[in-house]
Design a protein around this motif. Structure first.
Motif, PDB file in Angstrom:
ATOM      1  N   ALA A 133       0.852  -1.183   0.000  1.00 57.09           N
ATOM      2  CA  ALA A 133       0.000   0.000   0.000  1.00 57.09           C
ATOM      3  C   ALA A 133       0.893   1.238   0.000  1.00 57.09           C
ATOM      4  N   LEU A 134       0.408   2.303  -0.640  1.00 55.28           N
ATOM      5  CA  LEU A 134       1.192   3.527  -0.774  1.00 55.28           C
ATOM      6  C   LEU A 134       0.382   4.730  -0.302  1.00 55.28           C
ATOM      7  N   LYS A 135       1.065   5.655   0.358  1.00 57.17           N
ATOM      8  CA  LYS A 135       0.494   6.964   0.644  1.00 57.17           C
ATOM      9  C   LYS A 135       1.246   7.979  -0.201  1.00 57.17           C
ATOM     10  N   PHE A 136       0.526   8.767  -0.988  1.00 51.78           N
ATOM     11  CA  PHE A 136       1.164   9.673  -1.917  1.00 51.78           C
ATOM     12  C   PHE A 136       1.698  10.926  -1.223  1.00 51.78           C
ATOM     13  N   GLY A 137       2.799  11.453  -1.765  1.00 53.75           N
ATOM     14  CA  GLY A 137       3.431  12.637  -1.218  1.00 53.75           C
ATOM     15  C   GLY A 137       2.683  13.907  -1.567  1.00 53.75           C
ATOM     16  N   ILE A 138       3.248  15.031  -1.158  1.00 53.13           N
ATOM     17  CA  ILE A 138       2.546  16.311  -1.269  1.00 53.13           C
ATOM     18  C   ILE A 138       2.167  16.645  -2.707  1.00 53.13           C
ATOM     19  N   GLU A 139       3.125  16.549  -3.635  1.00 54.76           N
ATOM     20  CA  GLU A 139       2.862  16.962  -5.013  1.00 54.76           C
ATOM     21  C   GLU A 139       1.926  15.985  -5.718  1.00 54.76           C
ATOM     22  N   SER A 140       2.192  14.678  -5.580  1.00 56.76           N
ATOM     23  CA  SER A 140       1.313  13.692  -6.215  1.00 56.76           C
ATOM     24  C   SER A 140      -0.097  13.768  -5.650  1.00 56.76           C
ATOM     25  N   SER A 141      -0.206  13.946  -4.334  1.00 55.48           N
ATOM     26  CA  SER A 141      -1.533  14.059  -3.714  1.00 55.48           C
ATOM     27  C   SER A 141      -2.286  15.253  -4.275  1.00 55.48           C
ATOM     28  N   ARG A 142      -1.582  16.351  -4.460  1.00 52.61           N
ATOM     29  CA  ARG A 142      -2.234  17.550  -5.012  1.00 52.61           C
ATOM     30  C   ARG A 142      -2.819  17.265  -6.388  1.00 52.61           C
ATOM     31  N   ILE A 143      -2.048  16.604  -7.238  1.00 49.91           N
ATOM     32  CA  ILE A 143      -2.502  16.292  -8.594  1.00 49.91           C
ATOM     33  C   ILE A 143      -3.678  15.315  -8.566  1.00 49.91           C
ATOM     34  N   ILE A 144      -3.555  14.260  -7.763  1.00 51.21           N
ATOM     35  CA  ILE A 144      -4.601  13.231  -7.708  1.00 51.21           C
ATOM     36  C   ILE A 144      -5.885  13.801  -7.106  1.00 51.21           C
ATOM     37  N   ARG A 145      -5.749  14.614  -6.060  1.00 49.21           N
ATOM     38  CA  ARG A 145      -6.937  15.231  -5.456  1.00 49.21           C
ATOM     39  C   ARG A 145      -7.692  16.063  -6.485  1.00 49.21           C
ATOM     40  N   LYS A 146      -6.946  16.832  -7.271  1.00 47.30           N
ATOM     41  CA  LYS A 146      -7.576  17.676  -8.285  1.00 47.30           C
ATOM     42  C   LYS A 146      -8.301  16.824  -9.324  1.00 47.30           C
ATOM     43  N   MET A 147      -7.676  15.723  -9.742  1.00 54.78           N
ATOM     44  CA  MET A 147      -8.289  14.874 -10.765  1.00 54.78           C
ATOM     45  C   MET A 147      -9.531  14.166 -10.231  1.00 54.78           C
ATOM     46  N   LEU A 148      -9.477  13.663  -8.995  1.00 57.59           N
ATOM     47  CA  LEU A 148     -10.641  12.998  -8.414  1.00 57.59           C
ATOM     48  C   LEU A 148     -11.784  13.990  -8.206  1.00 57.59           C
ATOM     49  N   SER A 149     -11.450  15.203  -7.794  1.00 54.78           N
ATOM     50  CA  SER A 149     -12.484  16.225  -7.617  1.00 54.78           C
ATOM     51  C   SER A 149     -13.130  16.576  -8.957  1.00 54.78           C
ATOM     52  N   GLN A 150     -12.332  16.627 -10.011  1.00 57.05           N
ATOM     53  CA  GLN A 150     -12.884  16.886 -11.343  1.00 57.05           C
ATOM     54  C   GLN A 150     -13.781  15.738 -11.789  1.00 57.05           C
ATOM     55  N   MET A 151     -13.352  14.505 -11.522  1.00 55.58           N
ATOM     56  CA  MET A 151     -14.153  13.340 -11.887  1.00 55.58           C
ATOM     57  C   MET A 151     -15.516  13.372 -11.207  1.00 55.58           C
ATOM     58  N   ASN A 152     -15.546  13.886  -9.986  1.00 51.70           N
ATOM     59  CA  ASN A 152     -16.798  13.939  -9.237  1.00 51.70           C
ATOM     60  C   ASN A 152     -17.851  14.777  -9.946  1.00 51.70           C
ATOM     61  N   MET A 154     -18.036  15.091 -13.318  1.00 55.29           N
ATOM     62  CA  MET A 154     -18.128  14.671 -14.714  1.00 55.29           C
ATOM     63  C   MET A 154     -19.204  13.609 -14.912  1.00 55.29           C
ATOM     64  N   ASP A 155     -19.606  13.445 -16.158  1.00 56.12           N
ATOM     65  CA  ASP A 155     -20.466  12.305 -16.484  1.00 56.12           C
ATOM     66  C   ASP A 155     -19.581  11.072 -16.646  1.00 56.12           C
ATOM     67  N   GLU A 156     -20.196   9.932 -16.938  1.00 57.40           N
ATOM     68  CA  GLU A 156     -19.451   8.673 -16.949  1.00 57.40           C
ATOM     69  C   GLU A 156     -18.365   8.641 -18.022  1.00 57.40           C
ATOM     70  N   LEU A 157     -18.604   9.237 -19.171  1.00 59.25           N
ATOM     71  CA  LEU A 157     -17.589   9.263 -20.222  1.00 59.25           C
ATOM     72  C   LEU A 157     -16.417  10.148 -19.816  1.00 59.25           C
ATOM     73  N   GLY A 158     -16.709  11.274 -19.178  1.00 59.38           N
ATOM     74  CA  GLY A 158     -15.647  12.149 -18.699  1.00 59.38           C
ATOM     75  C   GLY A 158     -14.780  11.452 -17.655  1.00 59.38           C
ATOM     76  N   ARG A 159     -15.420  10.688 -16.784  1.00 64.15           N
ATOM     77  CA  ARG A 159     -14.656   9.958 -15.764  1.00 64.15           C
ATOM     78  C   ARG A 159     -13.749   8.904 -16.396  1.00 64.15           C
TER      79      ARG A 159
END
Length: 293
Positions: A133-152, A154-159
């Motif tokens: 299992a991995l916990k992401f660092g500051i920069e990776s977490s920032r990028i992933i958080r932004k992408m997951l928030s955007q997915m939230n 979006m419609d299913e094709l956007g996700r």
């Protein structure tokens, strides 16, 4: 952070958990805002889990490791690794809720995408996928958080399109720390996992005591005594509870009719399903769906 043996920290045997079937989708995305007391206990499932904590804090177990977590944390749990996220009740918001976003996807989803899309294969083909299992660092977490928030939003094709961008990031980045490794499990726990795995694969059909006893190399009488000692319930009660747990997830996360769910989880009679569900859950399937809509 500290590691602990499985038998020290768990009151119950690890329960295999099937993520709810999401019809006509290739992965599972959830925006969950719930009371702390209904969060999942120690469980495992055959999927990668990418988990982003929006609100709340507590303790995460992944494999052999316990770590604290807080809002903003992003972690990746490999398939079949026992884990749980235990939120501290005091960390809930003013309405008593914690909040997270989660994406779960099978490894076969990654493989199929690589087979279909050379552009993705070029980014992932040479990877050795993590077993820890991995916990992401500051920069990776920032990028992933932004992408997951955007997915939230979006419609299913956007996700789906966003998943193609997300996979190379979570598997290619070196910006992470260790968050848990697979456990070496004692014999009784391994045997109980074997039983639970068999139930998960066959619960839609009748499972006889002779059948499950033979699966773990025991006779019927010895198996019944062993199971009652380990779980504090009969095997029949355990199967019924697992079927109802699965029914609850389908009621919450699918549009299936109650009669469809009844047969999908191994009950052969709708009135009997409704009666057993109400006895153990306290409400009817119909009311449970309304409450959790």
């Amino acid at each position: 952070m500290h590691r602990t043996n499985l038998y020290v920290i768990m009151e119950e045997i690890i329960i295999p958990y099937e993520l709810p079937e999401v019809e006509n989708h290739s992965f599972f995305f959830i925006n969950q805002r719930v009371n702390t007391h209904i969060e999942a206990k120690l469980h495992q499932h055959d999927a990668w889990e990418l988990y982003y904590v929006l609100h709340g804090y507590g303790t995460r177990m992944a494999g052999d490791t316990l770590q604290s977590f807080s809002a903003g944390d992003v972690a990746l749990i490999p398939p079949s690794m026992p884990h749980y996220w235990e939120y501290t009740p005091l960390s809930a918001d003013s309405d008593g809720y914690i909040h997270y976003l989660m994406v779960a996807f099978s490894h076969s989803f990654i493989v199929r995408c690589m087979e279909m899309f050379p552009e993705l294969r070029n980014r992932l083909a040479s990877l050795t996928f993590p077993v820890n299992a991995l916990k992401f660092g500051i920069e990776s977490s920032r990028i992933i958080r932004k992408m997951l928030s955007q997915m939230n939003n979006m419609d299913e094709l956007g996700r789906l399109c966003e998943m193609f961008r997300l996979l190379p990031i979570i598997f290619n980045t070196s910006d992470h720390i260790f968050a848990g490794k697979p456990m070496h499990i004692e014999r009784d726990v391994r045997r109980m996992q074997q039983i639970c795995t068999y139930v998960m694969a066959h619960y839609v059909h009748t499972i006889s005591l002779d059948e499950i006893a033979a699966e773990v190399g025991m006779n019927r009488s010895a198996f019944c005594s062993y199971f009652k000692r380990c779980k504090g319930m009969t095997f029949s009660q355990f199967v019924t509870q697992y079927r109802l747990n699965t029914a609850c997830e389908l009621l919450k996360h699918s549009q299936k009719q109650i009669s469809e769910i009844c047969f999908a989880v191994g009950f052969n009679d709708v009135p009997h399903f409704n009666r057993v569900f109400k006895e153990l859950e306290g409400v009817s399937p119909k009311d449970y769906r309304k409450i959790n809509a």
